[in-house]
Design an enzyme around this catalytic site. Structure first.
Site, PDB file in Angstrom:
ATOM      1  N   LEU A 110      18.628  19.604  -6.040  1.00  0.00           N
ATOM      2  CA  LEU A 110      18.098  20.355  -4.786  1.00  0.00           C
ATOM      3  C   LEU A 110      19.203  20.807  -3.815  1.00  0.00           C
ATOM      4  O   LEU A 110      19.336  21.406  -2.668  1.00  0.00           O
ATOM      5  CB  LEU A 110      17.424  19.094  -3.874  1.00  0.00           C
ATOM      6  CG  LEU A 110      16.066  18.836  -4.589  1.00  0.00           C
ATOM      7  CD1 LEU A 110      15.395  17.607  -4.055  1.00  0.00           C
ATOM      8  CD2 LEU A 110      14.898  20.006  -4.697  1.00  0.00           C
ATOM      9  N   GLY A 166      25.930  17.267  -1.025  1.00  0.00           N
ATOM     10  CA  GLY A 166      26.679  16.839   0.271  1.00  0.00           C
ATOM     11  C   GLY A 166      27.835  16.085   0.102  1.00  0.00           C
ATOM     12  O   GLY A 166      28.423  15.894  -0.968  1.00  0.00           O
ATOM     13  N   GLY A 167      28.337  15.566   1.086  1.00  0.00           N
ATOM     14  CA  GLY A 167      29.447  14.635   0.962  1.00  0.00           C
ATOM     15  C   GLY A 167      29.272  13.447  -0.001  1.00  0.00           C
ATOM     16  O   GLY A 167      30.230  12.884  -0.533  1.00  0.00           O
ATOM     17  N   LYS A 213      19.732  10.863  -4.460  1.00  0.00           N
ATOM     18  CA  LYS A 213      20.939  11.339  -4.030  1.00  0.00           C
ATOM     19  C   LYS A 213      21.869  10.343  -5.160  1.00  0.00           C
ATOM     20  O   LYS A 213      21.834   9.177  -5.087  1.00  0.00           O
ATOM     21  CB  LYS A 213      21.162  10.853  -2.401  1.00  0.00           C
ATOM     22  CG  LYS A 213      22.435  11.313  -1.799  1.00  0.00           C
ATOM     23  CD  LYS A 213      22.838  10.757  -0.732  1.00  0.00           C
ATOM     24  CE  LYS A 213      21.922  11.449   0.280  1.00  0.00           C
ATOM     25  NZ  LYS A 213      22.239  11.004   1.761  1.00  0.00           N
ATOM     26  N   ASP A 257      26.821  11.269  12.563  1.00  0.00           N
ATOM     27  CA  ASP A 257      26.968  12.706  11.843  1.00  0.00           C
ATOM     28  C   ASP A 257      25.707  13.433  11.882  1.00  0.00           C
ATOM     29  O   ASP A 257      25.298  13.922  10.962  1.00  0.00           O
ATOM     30  CB  ASP A 257      27.235  12.252  10.305  1.00  0.00           C
ATOM     31  CG  ASP A 257      27.755  13.438   9.601  1.00  0.00           C
ATOM     32  OD1 ASP A 257      28.245  14.360  10.201  1.00  0.00           O
ATOM     33  OD2 ASP A 257      27.741  13.488   8.461  1.00  0.00           O
TER      34      ASP A 257
END
Length: 707
Positions: free
Chosen positions: A402, A405-406, A424, A521
């Site tokens: 999908l 990221g970090g 994730k 963030d």
């Protein structure tokens, strides 16, 4: 006041203020609905018109009402020719009232004639209390002899529909009538009775009407439904007079034969009163001998009787339960693989008591527990194995990817039952390690809000660490906001709702959640969109918990994304809830303009979006800022207001930024007055070694920076 020929033009008795005296009339014009009202003073020393008024029921029921503004506060109950049956009247004024219904002129009015030479007055006080007082001849002073309402139970509808109020000491207590239960058990247990009660079992005639198109006979209804008597009551509002009924038994038969009839009472002076609407404003008089008997119609089950219906329900329930058990057994038997999978792979996990880390990892978690205290206890989540996650993602197939990221790569997975999830997976090369992973689990598992993404489970096995979230079909906000081919999907109404949703989510984090949290963030890529484009804040790996009285903290490890960082955080390492407010301000400006904060390098004197927006806003050229895709459909007033709020959020000084409660109020109320923002300081873009943190392709990176 009268003319020379004796014609009366005006008299004070026909234009009362707050006082009713013997000889005056309280009138209702039934033709026009015009009501003669007595109006309270604004305060004890201010005779201007107050917020309370007293008059007759406009429907012509013969009741006296007290209104607070436009809301009914108190009612006297029906007039039975001698007394108001909804209140306890003193003998001093029991026989003084008289109701006249002049059908010829269409007027109805009350008058009062004292039974003796005592001088009385009825005064509607500034606080909405009707105070009857008598002049004491010896002292020439007024003495209060009767007031209404007496207590909170007499406030109109205090216990909601189908509720009854009684006084226990000085406190009102609400309960449901027999055969009824609270509409909202949670509100009821918290002392909020306004939602009232609902019937537990429908009438037999209602059940028959649902299953048959033909009406059942009254005889069959009479065998199944019945009445329960409650005595000493202030009768509910909205009664109807059954003029054809002449005796109590006829009144009962009339109500029983009418499926819409919910209760009845037979009064010797009024005759048969029935109720077809929900029962409201019922008060249990504290002393015996007062009030009336009310007969409430209930289904047989609520009367405590046994019937064939009850036996049928029991039989059907047993058969249904047996069928359900059989289906579950067959499913369990013929799906052994799924059964073993779930039995092995999923179990309830207490983050700080049964977490299977390596020895090094376990020591890190223990330190966090000591630091966070009670906040880390009781976090329960489903725990999955790597094998199970691999199965639901087709072995982490590239087609299920999908995004990235970090933290690492995010995959789509399908759990048993066809539930879509986003998984994730922590990359081994990620700058976000065990601490950030723990942070997400600790925070999101305890947070519940419609504008925060939900954490459904996790996986910890060896060096593998994964988080399982609810699936967001529209991915993140930046996928639409900064893609020219998708920007038009987000019209202004959707963007405005997204702004408000993010604001409400931040308000929950900062003020309303069990933990006081600074996200640190906040950016477009961390705002996910569900099927209806509702925003959900995600990625809490950098978030920090504040104590109850803590407002600011300091760090020597800067995290986040440059351009969204507040000045005090980027330069001094100081962060607070106002740091998130700054990021939110930048996000508002991005949503309005449809442009990334870091897309202004080529513009002279505009290193970032703030530098681009300020001069145009300050010069009144707001329309030049708006994304061309929404210019023709947006509300200029709303857009201007959002830009104004965004600039207030990015003020240099922390004290000059609003908190999120003020931001939500400014967004929800189009009339709230906004302060004028000061010109923010625009700092030229600096390199990562100067700021201590930077973002490449929206991947958040953190480094140590000595200060």
């Amino acid at each position: 006041m009268e003319t020379s020929n004796g014609t009366v033009l005006w008299q004070s008795f026909e234009h009362p203020s707050d006082t009713f005296l013997p000889g005056m009339r309280l009138t209702l014009d039934k033709k026009t609905g015009k009501n003669q009202l007595f109006t309270s003073w604004k305060s004890p020393s201010d005779p201007s018109e107050g917020n309370y008024s007293l008059g007759m029921d406009p429907s012509g029921s013969g009741q006296i009402f007290i209104w607070e503004g436009g809301l009914l506060k108190w009612r006297s109950g029906q007039w039975d020719g001698k007394t108001f049956i909804g209140t306890v009247m003193r003998s001093l004024n029991l026989y003084g009232f008289s109701l006249t219904d002049d059908v010829n002129i269409g007027m109805m009015y009350f008058t009062f004639t004292p039974a003796n030479s005592s001088l009385l007055r009825f005064n509607l006080q500034y606080d909405g209390v009707e105070n009857t007082s008598m002049l004491v001849p010896e002292t020439k002073a007024w003495k209060s002899v009767w007031v209404q309402p007496v207590n909170e139970c007499e406030i109109y509808g205090h216990c909601g529909i189908n509720g009854i109020c009684s006084m226990v000491g000085d406190s009102p207590t609400c309960s449901c009538l027999q055969g009824f239960e609270p509409k909202s058990g949670e509100e009821w247990s918290n002392g909020n009775w306004s939602s009232g009660c609902k019937r537990t079992t429908p009438f037999s005639c209602e059940m028959m009407n649902r299953t048959s198109s033909s009406n059942s006979s009254s005889g069959s209804q009479g065998k199944k439904d019945g009445f329960v008597r409650m005595g000493g009551l202030k009768l509910p509002d909205f009664s109807e007079w059954a003029s054809v009924v002449r005796d109590p038994s006829g009144c009962e038969s009339y109500c029983m034969s009418n499926c819409s009839c919910k209760a009845y009472v037979y009064n010797a002076n009024l005759g048969c009163l029935v109720w077809s609407r929900e029962l409201i404003d019922i008060y249990q008089f504290p002393s015996t001998g007062n009030g009336n008997d009310l007969f409430i119609k209930l289904a047989d089950l609520d009367l405590g009787g046994s019937s064939n219906t009850w036996i049928t329900i029991v039989i059907v329930s047993v058969i249904g339960l047996a069928s359900l058990i059989l289906v579950i057994y067959l499913w369990w038997k013929f799906n052994a693989k799924i059964k073993e999978c779930w039995k092995k792979e999923v179990k309830q996990w207490d983050l700080f008591s049964s977490l299977q880390f390596s020895p090094e990892g376990r020591s890190e978690i223990s330190g966090v527990v000591e630091q966070e205290g009670e906040e880390g206890k009781g976090v329960q989540l489903p725990l999955y194995t790597v094998e199970f996650i691999a199965n639901v993602t087709d072995n982490f197939d590239e087609s299920n990817k999908l995004g990235e990221g970090g933290f690492g790569i995010v995959y789509k997975g399908v759990l048993p039952g066809d539930e879509l999830v986003a998984i994730k997976r922590l990359s081994r090369s990620s700058g976000q390690g065990l601490e950030q992973f723990k942070n997400e689990v600790l925070l999101i598992a305890k947070l519940q809000h419609r504008n925060l993404v939900r954490l459904l489970g996790c996986c910890i096995e060896g060096e593998e660490k994964m988080l399982i979230y609810e699936y967001m079909p529209n991915k993140s906000l930046d996928a639409f906001l900064f893609d020219p081919s998708k920007q038009a999907v987000l019209d202004w109404s959707k963007r405005f709702e997204i702004i408000k949703g993010i604001a409400r989510g931040l308000l929950y984090l900062h003020r309303d959640s069990r933990l006081r949290i600074v996200h640190r963030d906040l950016k477009a890529s961390n705002i996910l969109l569900d099927q209806e484009m509702n925003p959900k804040i995600s990625d809490f790996g950098m978030a920090k918990i504040f104590g109850g009285d803590q407002n600011e903290a300091n760090t020597n490890r800067l995290v986040g994304t440059y351009g969204y960082m507040s000045p005090e955080y980027a330069m001094e390492g100081l962060f607070s809830v106002k740091s998130d407010v700054y990021s939110f301000g930048v996000l508002i400006l991005e949503i309005v303009t449809g442009r990334r904060n870091n897309s202004f390098y080529h513009l002279e004197n505009s290193p970032n979006i703030i530098g681009y927006v300020w001069p145009l806003w300050n010069e009144g050229r707001v329309m030049e800022l708006i994304d061309q895709n929404i210019q023709s459909t947006c509300s200029a007033h709303q857009v201007l207001r959002c830009i104004h709020i965004g600039l207030l959020c990015v003020q240099d000084r922390v004290s000059e930024r609003p908190d999120m409660s003020a931001v939500v109020l400014m967004l929800e109320s189009g009339s709230a007055i906004l302060q004028t923002p000061k010109q923010p300081t625009f700092v030229t873009e600096r390199g990562p070694t100067e700021t201590g943190a930077f973002s490449v392709n929206d991947l958040t990176v953190s480094i140590m920076s000595a200060r």
